[in-house]
Design a protein around this motif. Sequence first.
Motif, PDB file in Angstrom:
ATOM      1  N   ASN A 149      11.021   9.358  -6.304  1.00 57.54           N
ATOM      2  CA  ASN A 149       9.317   8.267  -7.121  1.00 57.54           C
ATOM      3  C   ASN A 149       9.782   6.826  -5.896  1.00 57.54           C
ATOM      4  O   ASN A 149       9.361   5.967  -6.086  1.00 57.54           O
ATOM      5  N   PHE A 150      10.873   6.645  -5.572  1.00 59.72           N
ATOM      6  CA  PHE A 150      10.997   5.684  -4.192  1.00 59.72           C
ATOM      7  C   PHE A 150       9.953   5.800  -3.023  1.00 59.72           C
ATOM      8  O   PHE A 150       9.590   4.192  -2.588  1.00 59.72           O
ATOM      9  N   GLN A 151       9.593   6.967  -2.537  1.00 58.62           N
ATOM     10  CA  GLN A 151       8.327   6.773  -1.997  1.00 58.62           C
ATOM     11  C   GLN A 151       6.877   5.914  -2.078  1.00 58.62           C
ATOM     12  O   GLN A 151       6.724   5.450  -1.026  1.00 58.62           O
ATOM     13  N   SER A 152       7.038   6.686  -3.789  1.00 64.50           N
ATOM     14  CA  SER A 152       6.331   6.395  -4.321  1.00 64.50           C
ATOM     15  C   SER A 152       5.480   4.422  -4.035  1.00 64.50           C
ATOM     16  O   SER A 152       4.152   4.530  -4.118  1.00 64.50           O
ATOM     17  N   ALA A 153       6.781   4.100  -3.557  1.00 59.95           N
ATOM     18  CA  ALA A 153       7.037   2.710  -3.441  1.00 59.95           C
ATOM     19  C   ALA A 153       5.745   1.789  -2.650  1.00 59.95           C
ATOM     20  O   ALA A 153       5.576   1.017  -2.849  1.00 59.95           O
ATOM     21  N   PHE A 154       6.131   2.968  -1.455  1.00 57.86           N
ATOM     22  CA  PHE A 154       5.275   1.978  -0.733  1.00 57.86           C
ATOM     23  C   PHE A 154       3.851   2.523  -0.029  1.00 57.86           C
ATOM     24  O   PHE A 154       3.595   3.511  -0.282  1.00 57.86           O
TER      25      PHE A 154
END
Length: 288
Positions: free
Chosen positions: A283-288
């Motif tokens: 999920n955090f990777q998808s924030a970038f």
Amino acid sequence: MELRHLRYFTAVAEELNFRRAAEKMHVAQPALSAQIRSLEEELGVKLLQRSTRKVELTPAGRVFFDEARGVLASAFEAEQKVKQAEAGLVGTFRLGIIAPTANAWLAGILRDFQQRFPEVRLSLYDLTSTEQLRRLLENELDAGLLRPPVGHPDLEYKFVEESQQVLAVPAGHRLAKKRRIDWGDFDNEPMVMMHPNVQHGYYDAFMAACSKVKARPRVAQYANDIQTKMWLISAGFGIAPTTATLAEVKRPGLIFRPLPDGLPPVHTILVWRGADDSPILRNFQSAF
């Protein structure tokens, strides 16, 4: 004793009627009655008083009813938390950052992530790139925002931001007043640099550009963190290249000037362990 026994019993206790409880649980009435008898035999107590006219809870049954509801509620809550964890909706995410990334760009990303995943707690650590790589390999961080290179087969990364380099000089310095700065201007110029143990190759391109024109800047002072470096420059100990994102923060006594052409932009990368299959990480990777 299984959760289904508790569900059957609570259905009967709530309805005080075997037929309605069987319909509620979508089972045959004889099967429901058999499950309740099995539960009473396992406990060694009578939970229900049955007659042709009505069903009532015994004193032991009333106590067991309260306990059964509590167990079922806890089981339901655990089930929901497991599903949320599987989706990366709850938990803690340990993120390393280098000081230059603590800017409006990162603040916007973290704010959006928190709004999308409000039950995920972010633990942020201000660390050098070298220290972040060490902690990632030792599973003390879940991801890191740092400068390349990575250089370890167990770590993966992607580029997430870039910033141009600028020159930081003390107010009143001769280069602050010069219309155009050339690489030769840095010959014998005192520099404030991050200590080699923490700077992770940041100055390599700058020093190589100076070397091409035979200019040799000299190290006047080392700093162990970026804030100390900027303070030392403002105090007149020397000059140094820095990123345009750091120049956005106004500091007394500091002037920022364009550097000569030829320097590549400074990249920020998001780094994580390649074997980490954490849904929060995805999920955090998808924030970038």
